[in-house]
Write a protein that holds these residues in place. Sequence first.
Motif, PDB file in Angstrom:
ATOM      1  N   THR A   5       0.842  -1.193   0.000  1.00 43.01           N
ATOM      2  CA  THR A   5       0.000   0.000   0.000  1.00 43.01           C
ATOM      3  C   THR A   5       0.876   1.241   0.000  1.00 43.01           C
ATOM      4  O   THR A   5       1.808   1.353   0.785  1.00 43.01           O
ATOM      5  N   VAL A   6       0.573   2.172  -0.887  1.00 41.52           N
ATOM      6  CA  VAL A   6       1.292   3.441  -0.942  1.00 41.52           C
ATOM      7  C   VAL A   6       0.395   4.518  -0.344  1.00 41.52           C
ATOM      8  O   VAL A   6      -0.720   4.735  -0.811  1.00 41.52           O
ATOM      9  N   TYR A   7       0.889   5.157   0.710  1.00 39.62           N
ATOM     10  CA  TYR A   7       0.147   6.231   1.349  1.00 39.62           C
ATOM     11  C   TYR A   7       0.580   7.548   0.736  1.00 39.62           C
ATOM     12  O   TYR A   7       1.765   7.791   0.553  1.00 39.62           O
ATOM     13  N   GLU A   8      -0.369   8.395   0.435  1.00 36.75           N
ATOM     14  CA  GLU A   8      -0.079   9.617  -0.303  1.00 36.75           C
ATOM     15  C   GLU A   8      -0.913  10.766   0.252  1.00 36.75           C
ATOM     16  O   GLU A   8      -2.095  10.616   0.497  1.00 36.75           O
ATOM     17  N   ALA A  27       2.806  13.835  -8.740  1.00 38.40           N
ATOM     18  CA  ALA A  27       1.937  12.792  -8.175  1.00 38.40           C
ATOM     19  C   ALA A  27       2.648  11.957  -7.115  1.00 38.40           C
ATOM     20  O   ALA A  27       2.009  11.440  -6.206  1.00 38.40           O
ATOM     21  N   ASP A  28       3.978  11.837  -7.218  1.00 46.44           N
ATOM     22  CA  ASP A  28       4.706  10.995  -6.261  1.00 46.44           C
ATOM     23  C   ASP A  28       5.293  11.791  -5.099  1.00 46.44           C
ATOM     24  O   ASP A  28       6.063  11.260  -4.308  1.00 46.44           O
ATOM     25  N   LEU A  29       4.935  13.065  -4.967  1.00 48.03           N
ATOM     26  CA  LEU A  29       5.452  13.898  -3.874  1.00 48.03           C
ATOM     27  C   LEU A  29       4.458  13.877  -2.721  1.00 48.03           C
ATOM     28  O   LEU A  29       3.355  14.422  -2.817  1.00 48.03           O
ATOM     29  N   ASN A  30       4.837  13.238  -1.628  1.00 42.94           N
ATOM     30  CA  ASN A  30       3.989  13.178  -0.454  1.00 42.94           C
ATOM     31  C   ASN A  30       4.264  14.406   0.403  1.00 42.94           C
ATOM     32  O   ASN A  30       5.389  14.642   0.821  1.00 42.94           O
ATOM     33  N   VAL A  31       3.234  15.198   0.661  1.00 45.89           N
ATOM     34  CA  VAL A  31       3.355  16.424   1.445  1.00 45.89           C
ATOM     35  C   VAL A  31       2.927  16.118   2.883  1.00 45.89           C
ATOM     36  O   VAL A  31       1.794  15.725   3.133  1.00 45.89           O
TER      37      VAL A  31
END
Length: 122
Positions: A5-8, A27-31
Amino acid sequence: MLTSTVYEQRLAIIAASGGEPALIGPADLNVYEYDWSPDGRRFVVSAAHGSGDDNWWIAELDLLDAQSGAVTTVVRPKLQTASPRWSGDGRRIAYIGGIMSDEGLTGGMSTSFPRAVARRSM
């Protein structure tokens, strides 16, 4: 147990008049944390590429353009970062840096720098 699971967490802007949210940034930058600049043109964010659950401790401080979503890294810290904030006049950015066990458990030393600084290691 490991999971795929990828949390975003991403930033979205919604016009004051309403409408659909507009996601900004890659899209792949988790803030993890953010603060909107006083002039409304950008955000300072504590963020990392990849799964949000796995990368909090390697987050960088970036500037995220509110219109284009372009990202500029301003600090690549040696320790973890938390609570990025703009000064009221928009000339400086402050954050807390230190060794923190979990997201949300903030402790360390506060640091500030002129917003014009880019690609610093602290």
